[in-house]
Design a protein around this motif. Structure first.
Motif, mmCIF file in Angstrom:
data_model
loop_
_atom_site.group_PDB
_atom_site.id
_atom_site.type_symbol
_atom_site.label_atom_id
_atom_site.label_comp_id
_atom_site.label_asym_id
_atom_site.label_seq_id
_atom_site.Cartn_x
_atom_site.Cartn_y
_atom_site.Cartn_z
ATOM 1 N N LEU A 175 6.159 17.422 7.315
ATOM 2 C CA LEU A 175 5.239 17.732 6.218
ATOM 3 C C LEU A 175 5.592 16.913 4.970
ATOM 4 C CD1 LEU A 175 4.502 21.545 6.440
ATOM 5 C CD2 LEU A 175 2.982 19.661 6.948
ATOM 6 N N SER A 176 5.915 15.640 5.231
ATOM 7 C CA SER A 176 6.265 14.757 4.127
ATOM 8 C C SER A 176 5.019 14.026 3.639
ATOM 9 C CB SER A 176 7.319 13.743 4.601
ATOM 10 O OG SER A 176 7.332 12.642 3.748
ATOM 11 N N LEU A 177 4.688 14.285 2.395
ATOM 12 C CA LEU A 177 3.497 13.673 1.808
ATOM 13 C C LEU A 177 3.620 12.159 1.810
ATOM 14 C CD1 LEU A 177 0.810 14.053 0.140
ATOM 15 C CD2 LEU A 177 2.213 13.890 -1.878
ATOM 16 N N TYR A 178 4.865 11.682 1.605
ATOM 17 C CA TYR A 178 5.047 10.249 1.420
ATOM 18 C C TYR A 178 4.879 9.455 2.723
ATOM 19 C CZ TYR A 178 6.165 11.931 -3.080
ATOM 20 O OH TYR A 178 6.039 12.561 -4.283
ATOM 21 N N ILE A 179 5.244 10.063 3.847
ATOM 22 C CA ILE A 179 5.020 9.388 5.136
ATOM 23 C C ILE A 179 3.517 9.307 5.396
ATOM 24 C CG2 ILE A 179 5.316 9.571 7.639
ATOM 25 C CD1 ILE A 179 8.049 10.838 7.119
ATOM 26 N N ILE A 180 2.851 10.450 5.219
ATOM 27 C CA ILE A 180 1.406 10.511 5.482
ATOM 28 C C ILE A 180 0.650 9.595 4.507
ATOM 29 C CG2 ILE A 180 -0.606 12.073 5.342
ATOM 30 C CD1 ILE A 180 0.994 12.493 7.886
ATOM 31 N N MET A 181 1.088 9.619 3.241
ATOM 32 C CA MET A 181 0.404 8.830 2.215
ATOM 33 C C MET A 181 0.491 7.332 2.518
ATOM 34 S SD MET A 181 1.124 8.959 -1.790
ATOM 35 C CE MET A 181 0.414 10.363 -2.535
ATOM 36 N N GLN A 182 1.699 6.880 2.908
ATOM 37 C CA GLN A 182 1.875 5.454 3.229
ATOM 38 C C GLN A 182 0.987 5.049 4.405
ATOM 39 O OE1 GLN A 182 5.881 3.655 3.274
ATOM 40 N NE2 GLN A 182 6.565 5.686 2.740
ATOM 41 N N LEU A 183 0.949 5.936 5.410
ATOM 42 C CA LEU A 183 0.143 5.669 6.598
ATOM 43 C C LEU A 183 -1.335 5.601 6.225
ATOM 44 C CD1 LEU A 183 0.158 5.351 9.665
ATOM 45 C CD2 LEU A 183 0.096 7.815 9.882
ATOM 46 N N GLN A 184 -1.764 6.585 5.426
ATOM 47 C CA GLN A 184 -3.175 6.656 5.038
ATOM 48 C C GLN A 184 -3.575 5.441 4.197
ATOM 49 O OE1 GLN A 184 -4.356 7.774 1.726
ATOM 50 N NE2 GLN A 184 -6.445 8.378 2.221
ATOM 51 N N MET A 185 -2.619 4.931 3.395
ATOM 52 C CA MET A 185 -2.933 3.800 2.520
ATOM 53 C C MET A 185 -3.100 2.487 3.285
ATOM 54 S SD MET A 185 -1.051 4.326 -1.107
ATOM 55 C CE MET A 185 0.599 4.525 -0.570
ATOM 56 N N ILE A 186 -2.295 2.300 4.346
ATOM 57 C CA ILE A 186 -2.411 1.016 5.073
ATOM 58 C C ILE A 186 -3.399 1.106 6.235
ATOM 59 C CG2 ILE A 186 -0.112 0.136 4.470
ATOM 60 C CD1 ILE A 186 0.532 0.878 7.554
ATOM 61 N N LEU A 187 -3.908 2.328 6.476
ATOM 62 C CA LEU A 187 -4.777 2.527 7.640
ATOM 63 C C LEU A 187 -6.022 1.633 7.679
ATOM 64 C CD1 LEU A 187 -4.119 4.232 9.993
ATOM 65 C CD2 LEU A 187 -5.568 6.035 9.111
ATOM 66 N N PRO A 188 -6.718 1.396 6.557
ATOM 67 C CA PRO A 188 -7.893 0.503 6.634
ATOM 68 C C PRO A 188 -7.541 -0.879 7.181
ATOM 69 C CG PRO A 188 -7.845 1.617 4.523
ATOM 70 C CD PRO A 188 -6.572 1.961 5.203
ATOM 71 N N LEU A 189 -6.373 -1.405 6.798
ATOM 72 C CA LEU A 189 -5.963 -2.730 7.278
ATOM 73 C C LEU A 189 -5.588 -2.672 8.761
ATOM 74 C CD1 LEU A 189 -3.755 -3.801 4.233
ATOM 75 C CD2 LEU A 189 -6.108 -4.434 4.700
#
Lengths: 136, 376
Positions: free
Chosen positions: B167-181
């Motif tokens: 439940l780490s926001l930072y892991i999910i956030m990083q993943l969500q941020m690079i997902l479009p690429l």
């Protein structure tokens, strides 16, 4: 196994469909009740029910459209690939759909006009740009 | 909006009284929930977004596997079902050499890449015994695209599960941020799969296409490794036109090929011109032609190193002409704009030759890229 799981990802979940249908039915009930209340003279309650009914209907339709869009997005469109065939002697040119085995500079059957061997000179796909143009 | 709701409903008066009270309580409840659980709610929204992309990645990956198996069955006519072997192939990995002492690492990497290439080709030959050399190359490319999709899916799934578990926001956030690429790259590989399976030229093949157009009609000979060269008179000079041997999916080893041709000519080469597909920036047009200096070649860097090494030994200048395209265009069937840019590239190459070399000189022109669907 993978085929099953693949088809599972491309189907709208029955659970979601059921919820959407129930909300849609309830919104219809709310709209009908609002009409009845309006006829009965209770305009305020009719107004509330109308707003609730419309919001619920809009939401359920939105969820339905979005889930259909997700499935449509998942499919990858295979673009039409075309092959250009040219006669180097008389310049006769024709474009047809790509066939397996085609490659650029492959020699084909003789030309209909001059009997010289035809040559594949290009294989390409045409893309219709969907992107919005930017001012810069 | 929630803040003004109680005020608005408060003004309704009469029948609105009870409703305004309910809305006020609702407003406070929502306010408190967001105060304490805002970040968690934000995380669940991101997880949901990643989940949607993961579903799509899974679909693309499964499609890739299906297309690869179908193509092997169609072209290779195997006696047994190749599915298990394909699954094993999709999980192949390559360990890069140790770089603590970087001296000589290029040749170690080159050796490992050679072993990998031979191993994968042999595996394809076992899976598809009836296929010829061109089909083996195309099947290898198809399987490599399926392998890339499999890897992308596994990595995204790994971070998704890790993020959900911790439940780490930072892991999910990083993943969500690079997902479009990541999704853009996965979609590019998905469209590459069919191109490789059918043997269609891809955007990356613009270099070999230019070389093929220049050398067509002239005698070619093979040079190491998997490349061809033709001697073509061009603007009063002798152009040694080179490319990977087609029409099977193949990039050859331009480093070895250029080095061999330079040594054959005892270093008497006036210039080397490399033609390749170059990544465009957003806003640039697909098929735009640009010119520069340096070795225009991608990949792990082994070939670039070898080319630069050979050029330095003989003090040969190197020029580059690139055709702009994005990663999606580079691995999917060649776009018309890219195919149409070939004549513009030839004009640029001719002007470089005229401006930078003298009559009677010898120049090397190398069309870098995957030559799938392009003969010579």
């Amino acid at each position: 196994m993978s085929e099953n799981s693949s088809s599972a990802t491309t189907k709208i979940s029955t659970y979601l469909t059921m919820i959407v249908l129930i909300v849609l039915a309830l919104s219809m009930v709310a709209l009908i009740s609002s009409v009845n209340l309006f006829v009965g003279g209770n305009e305020v309650a009719a107004g509330y029910l109308l707003v609730i009914g419309l919001i619920a209907m809009a939401l359920s339709l939105y969820v339905m459209v979005q889930s259909r869009k997700r499935i449509a997005d998942m499919k990858i469109e295979a673009p039409k690939v075309m092959t250009t065939i040219e006669c180097r002697k008389c310049g006769f040119k024709s474009v047809r759909e790509f066939q397996r085995g085609d490659f650029v500079f492959k020699e084909l059957d003789p030309c209909q006009k001059c009997n010289e061997k035809m040559l594949i000179t290009a294989i390409f796909k045409e893309v219709r740009e969907r992107e919005k143009p930017f001012a810069f | 909006m929630l803040a003004v709701l109680p005020a608005v409903t408060g003004q309704l008066g009469g029948a609105g009284d009870s409703i305004s009270q309910i809305l006020s309580i609702l407003f406070y409840v929502i306010f408190i929930v967001f105060l304490f659980y805002g970040q968690r709610i934000q995380m669940y929204v991101m997880i949901r977004e990643v989940e949607g992309s993961l579903y799509k990645l899974k679909y693309i990956k499964d499609e890739g596997r299906r297309i690869a198996i179908e193509t092997i069955k169609e072209l290779g006519k195997p006696q047994t079902d190749p599915s298990a072997r394909v699954d094993r192939y999709l999980d192949y990995f390559t360990i890069s050499p140790q770089s603590m002492d970087p001296a000589g690492i290029v040749y170690k990497l080159d050796h490992i890449l050679d072993v990998r290439d031979t191993r994968l080709k042999d595996e394809v030959k076992l899976m598809a015994p009836a296929s010829d050399e061109v089909q083996v190359n195309n099947l290898e490319n198809t399987l490599e695209a399926a392998m890339a999709l499999n890897y992308i899916y596994k990595v995204v799934r790994h971070y998704y599960i890790q993020g959900k578990k911790t439940l780490s926001l930072y892991i999910i956030m990083q993943l969500q941020m690079i997902l479009p690429l990541v999704m853009k790259e996965a979609e590019a590989y998905a469209s590459a799969l069919k191109a490789f399976a059918y043997g269609q030229p891809i955007g990356d093949g613009v270099g070999p296409l230019v070389a093929a157009k220049l050398m067509h009609g002239y005698e070619t000979r093979k040079v190491p490794k998997d490349c061809v060269v033709a001697e073509v008179p061009l603007e009063g000079r002798t152009a040694l036109i080179m490319k990977a041997e087609g029409p099977g999916g193949n990039v050859g080893k331009p480093g070895d090929a250029i080095k061999a041709v330079i040594e054959e000519n005892k270093g008497k080469i006036a210039a080397v011109i490399m033609i390749d597909a170059g990544l465009k920036l957003e806003g640039e047009m697909v098929g735009e032609v640009a010119e520069g200096v340096g070795a225009a070649i991608g990949g792990p860097g082994v070939d670039q190193y070898k080319i630069e090494e050979a050029l330095v030994d003989y003090h040969i200048p190197i020029y580059a002409v690139i055709v702009k395209e994005d990663i999606g265009d580079a691995v999917s069937p060649m776009r018309k704009e890219i195919s149409d840019s070939v004549d513009k590239v030839i004009e640029r190459v001719k002007s470089v030759i005229l401006e930078r070399t003298k009559e009677g000189d010898k120049v090397i022109i190398f069309g870098v890229g995957n030559t799938i669907g392009i003969g010579q």
